[in-house]
Design an enzyme around this catalytic site. Structure first.
Site, mmCIF file in Angstrom:
data_model
loop_
_atom_site.group_PDB
_atom_site.id
_atom_site.type_symbol
_atom_site.label_atom_id
_atom_site.label_comp_id
_atom_site.label_asym_id
_atom_site.label_seq_id
_atom_site.Cartn_x
_atom_site.Cartn_y
_atom_site.Cartn_z
ATOM 1 N N GLU A 1 7.156 13.666 9.665
ATOM 2 C CA GLU A 1 8.326 14.396 10.197
ATOM 3 C C GLU A 1 9.498 13.453 10.460
ATOM 4 O OE1 GLU A 1 8.750 17.298 9.940
ATOM 5 O OE2 GLU A 1 6.699 17.941 9.634
HETATM 6 C C1 LIG Z 1 -0.891 12.120 7.121
HETATM 7 C C2 LIG Z 1 0.443 12.505 6.558
HETATM 8 C C3 LIG Z 1 0.828 13.833 6.578
HETATM 9 C C4 LIG Z 1 2.065 14.206 6.031
HETATM 10 N N1 LIG Z 1 2.409 15.536 5.952
HETATM 11 C C5 LIG Z 1 3.491 15.905 5.200
HETATM 12 C C6 LIG Z 1 3.752 17.264 4.888
HETATM 13 O O1 LIG Z 1 3.054 18.178 5.339
HETATM 14 N N2 LIG Z 1 4.804 17.549 4.088
HETATM 15 C C7 LIG Z 1 5.609 16.590 3.563
HETATM 16 O O2 LIG Z 1 6.525 16.917 2.819
HETATM 17 N N3 LIG Z 1 5.386 15.278 3.841
HETATM 18 C C8 LIG Z 1 4.363 14.919 4.633
HETATM 19 N N4 LIG Z 1 4.116 13.589 4.892
HETATM 20 C C9 LIG Z 1 5.040 12.598 4.398
HETATM 21 C C10 LIG Z 1 5.832 11.936 5.511
HETATM 22 O O3 LIG Z 1 6.751 12.842 6.060
HETATM 23 C C11 LIG Z 1 6.482 10.675 4.905
HETATM 24 O O4 LIG Z 1 5.433 9.728 4.741
HETATM 25 C C12 LIG Z 1 7.569 10.120 5.769
HETATM 26 O O5 LIG Z 1 8.661 11.003 5.794
HETATM 27 C C13 LIG Z 1 8.064 8.758 5.259
HETATM 28 O O6 LIG Z 1 8.268 8.754 3.883
HETATM 29 P P1 LIG Z 1 7.570 7.622 2.981
HETATM 30 O O7 LIG Z 1 6.141 7.559 3.358
HETATM 31 O O8 LIG Z 1 7.899 7.871 1.577
HETATM 32 O O9 LIG Z 1 8.252 6.279 3.464
HETATM 33 P P2 LIG Z 1 9.656 5.705 2.988
HETATM 34 O O10 LIG Z 1 10.677 6.773 3.004
HETATM 35 O O11 LIG Z 1 9.471 4.937 1.754
HETATM 36 O O12 LIG Z 1 9.975 4.733 4.191
HETATM 37 C C14 LIG Z 1 9.309 3.458 4.348
HETATM 38 C C15 LIG Z 1 9.939 2.743 5.535
HETATM 39 O O13 LIG Z 1 11.333 2.540 5.267
HETATM 40 C C16 LIG Z 1 12.121 3.108 6.291
HETATM 41 N N5 LIG Z 1 13.305 3.706 5.679
HETATM 42 C C17 LIG Z 1 13.355 4.576 4.651
HETATM 43 N N6 LIG Z 1 14.626 4.903 4.378
HETATM 44 C C18 LIG Z 1 15.385 4.240 5.245
HETATM 45 C C19 LIG Z 1 16.790 4.175 5.482
HETATM 46 N N7 LIG Z 1 17.651 4.877 4.766
HETATM 47 N N8 LIG Z 1 17.227 3.389 6.494
HETATM 48 C C20 LIG Z 1 16.365 2.693 7.246
HETATM 49 N N9 LIG Z 1 15.038 2.703 7.069
HETATM 50 C C21 LIG Z 1 14.554 3.474 6.083
HETATM 51 C C22 LIG Z 1 11.250 4.146 6.981
HETATM 52 O O14 LIG Z 1 11.632 4.331 8.337
HETATM 53 C C23 LIG Z 1 9.866 3.526 6.842
HETATM 54 O O15 LIG Z 1 9.633 2.640 7.909
HETATM 55 C C24 LIG Z 1 2.915 13.218 5.489
HETATM 56 C C25 LIG Z 1 2.520 11.869 5.499
HETATM 57 C C26 LIG Z 1 1.296 11.519 5.998
HETATM 58 C C27 LIG Z 1 0.875 10.079 5.923
#
Ligand SMILES: Cc1cc2nc3c(=O)[nH]c(=O)nc-3n(C[C@H](O)[C@H](O)[C@H](O)COP(=O)(O)OP(=O)(O)OC[C@H]3O[C@@H](n4cnc5c(N)ncnc54)[C@H](O)[C@@H]3O)c2cc1C
Length: 595
Positions: free
Chosen positions: A443
């Site tokens: 989220e």
């Molecule tokens: C158990 C689990 C359940 C989930 N459930 C759902 C679901 O039901 N539906 C759904 O759609 N998704 C879901 N997710 C996905 C989750 O919302 C994402 O993992 C999360 O939004 C982060 O995206 P990412 O993992 O691609 O990380 P990334 O976006 O790649 O981010 C990696 C790191 O970089 C930082 N970062 C990224 N962009 C920026 C920026 N512009 N400026 C500064 N820092 C930045 C982030 O804060 C993070 O620390 C789930 C994930 C997990 C692990």
């Protein structure tokens, strides 16, 4: 580990002595039925369900996890989950706050907050199955067409179907502008969706007869980036416009993730192979509709943090009272025993009080945010609704990030209090720490919440939500003149509020010259804001306790915990303020190669 006991006394204190929700219910739409005796009965019943049905499935669910049968692409949830879900539905919990016309009870949203806290304390993984149905209900209610509401809302509210939120793709996480899932028009107003979504919570399971996926995708002519995203309904089993369920749709679970925590909450790779879907809202405006779900879900994840903090606190407190180890430095406190209990030691008290301060202060913040949802949705006066909306959008990123970050801190303190026993699986404490870890990630990560707070909610609105919140603090301090019970908190609170406004101005000035300053300041600003917000709720808690009919012991505990908070937690703002005064080059000087 101790059995979970819902903290009903403190929940009632926050709802009625602190936030005066009974007065709010008396004047909002749908609030007339939420009389004090009805709410009390709901809390008692929710406590029984959480303590007796869900809590006993927490450790076994963690051990068993969910199982995917690849041949049939079906997921089996851990033993007892399905029966617990049936009881939840039977008890009418799913529709507690949903509109009556769709089978709900339309009770104020703030009653959903303690219910959610109890479910999450008892069994966070299980709580994820009904969680997203709530967000889907909101998105459909506010953005769906009439027939879509008729066809999908009733079964979701009744708990026969659950909802999901499908945003994330392998290459697209925080940056939704990158998403690639395609939606091709069928020519009859419906669409065929193709693409892969990952990490989808409750994407496939055996609890309900159908699953309604709310999916972000691009139309063929969509502009690039976030301006070209639309929202679609894609049910697991097709649903026609009359609400009849039909054949299996082209959406299947390809794999499930093996995770650090929330092992009983299934996290799916979802493959959309020309799956039939319906557009919700206007083309390319999907993100607006999705934000409706995200706000609800962000508050809910904040409450997950609160639930885990409370549970970890209860378990480590019971252990600290029981476990005999060493003697108090000032001499034996229990000379008849071979050693004193852990709770005599200052360091153990530090960790216990930190958890208590974040659990009770976090409860006040979380329920306050939920009470704003009541006003946004149900207040009669348009100005009151507008003000509540501005406050809510400001307080949501703070609530989500602070309650989940402190849940990580608190669950680690709880493990530490148990020493080696905390690290051992059987204690159950390490599960709380593992389960808490995801709450700062999904989220929207803490970093993304911080950018939302400082970039969108402060800079883009000239700080309107912050101004409202500072006015509330000012009004409380003004009303506290002459109230000896809270004087020791009022001066530091006024000082902190003034600094909060000043520091916000300072960052805004620097950001006008260098856009990087927002990103550099964001996370410190979020914590800084969160600790001051909790200071406000702690001062209010003392005032509310003193004015209430609570016992002398209850009042004294609130006062002592507030004193602890002001002496030992609020000073964390000093370090964050120092970081906020430091300019961007302290973070940005190294090139990527120099790291
Ligand atoms: C158990 C689990 C359940 C989930 N459930 C759902 C679901 O039901 N539906 C759904 O759609 N998704 C879901 N997710 C996905 C989750 O919302 C994402 O993992 C999360 O939004 C982060 O995206 P990412 O993992 O691609 O990380 P990334 O976006 O790649 O981010 C990696 C790191 O970089 C930082 N970062 C990224 N962009 C920026 C920026 N512009 N400026 C500064 N820092 C930045 C982030 O804060 C993070 O620390 C789930 C994930 C997990 C692990």
């Amino acid at each position: 580990m101790t059995a979970y006991k819902a903290p009903l006394a403190d929940m009632r204190f926050v709802m009625f002595d602190l936030l005066k929700l009974d007065q709010q219910y008396a004047r909002i739409e749908g609030g007339a039925n939420a009389t004090r005796d009805v709410v009390d009965a709901i809390l008692d019943e929710a406590a029984r369900f959480s303590e007796n049905v869900l809590a006993p499935l927490n450790a076994s669910g963690d051990e068993q996890g969910c199982v995917l049968d690849k041949a049939t692409a079906t997921v089996t949830t851990p033993k007892g989950f399905k029966e617990a879900y049936a009881k939840y539905v039977e008890g009418g919990w799913n529709g507690l706050t949903a509109p009556e016309i769709y089978g709900g009870q339309h009770l104020p949203d703030s009653i959903g907050a303690p219910l959610k806290e109890m479910l999450d304390s008892a069994n966070l993984s299980w709580g994820n199955f009904p969680l997203l149905s709530h967000g889907a209900t909101e998105a459909l209610r506010l953005h769906g067409e009439e027939w879509q509401r008729e066809a999908f809302l009733k079964p979701i509210v009744e708990g026969r179907w659950t909802g999901t939120m499908c945003l994330t793709e392998p290459h697209c996480g925080s940056d939704l502008g990158l998403l690639r899932t395609r939606a091709e028009p069928n020519g009859d107003g419906t669409f065929k969706l193709s693409g892969t979504k990952i990490f989808i919570t409750a994407g496939e399971h055996d609890l309900t007869e159908n699953i309604v996926h709310l999916v972000l995708a691009r139309l063929p002519d969509a502009p690039a980036g976030v301006k070209g995203i639309s929202l679609f309904i894609v049910p697991k089993f097709k649903v026609d416009k009359s609400g009849q369920m039909g054949a299996r749709n082209g959406v299947t679970c390809g794999a499930i993730e093996h995770k650090m925590g929330i092992k009983a909450s299934v996290t799916c790779v979802m493959n959309f192979d020309a799956a039939d879907g319906y557009l919700i809202g206007a083309p390319n405006k999907g993100l607006n509709a999705m934000f409706t779900m995200m706000n609800t879900a962000r508050l809910a994840v904040g409450i997950q943090g609160l639930g885990l903090t409370e549970r970890a606190y209860q378990s480590s407190l019971a252990y600290a009272r029981d476990r005999l180890q060493g003697r108090a430095l000032s001499g034996a406190k229990f000379p008849d025993k071979p050693a004193d209990p852990l709770i005599v030691h200052p360091d153990i008290r530090r960790m216990l009080l930190t958890q208590k301060a974040f659990a009770e202060g976090g409860r006040a913040l979380g329920y306050y945010a939920a009470s704003l949802v009541d006003l946004v949705e149900r207040a009669a006066d348009a100005d009151e609704r507008k003000r509540a909306e501005e406050l809510l959008s400001f307080i949501i990123p703070i609530t989500k990030a602070l309650l989940t970050e402190t849940a990580n801190e608190c669950t680690y303190h709880a493990v530490q209090i148990l020493g080696g026993h905390g690290y051992i699986h059987e204690s159950g404490l390490e599960q709380f720490a593992r389960d808490a870890r995801i709450t700062t990630i999904y989220e929207g990560t803490t970093g993304i919440q911080a950018l939302d707070l400082l970039g969108r909610k402060i800079m883009q609105t000239q700080g309107v939500g912050l101004k409202h919140f500072l006015e509330e603090i000012g009004a409380f301090c003004q009303a506290s003149v002459g109230n000896a019970a809270v004087q020791e908190f009022v001066v530091p609170l006024i000082t902190a509020a003034k600094q909060w406004a000043d520091i916000t101005q300072e960052i805004a000035k620097r950001a006008a010259v260098n856009a990087e300053e927002i990103g550099v300041a964001a996370v410190d600003y979020l914590f800084y804001s969160g600790y001051i917000a909790l200071a406000y709720f702690w001062a209010r808690s003392v005032a509310a306790a003193q004015a209430s009919a609570q016992s002398a012991e209850f009042k004294q505990a609130k006062l002592a915990t507030a004193q602890f908070y002001y002496a030992r937690i609020l000073p964390r703002t000093l370090a964050h303020a120092a970081n906020l005064h430091a300019k961007a080059d302290t973070l940005m000087a190294l090139s990527a190669e120099q790291f």
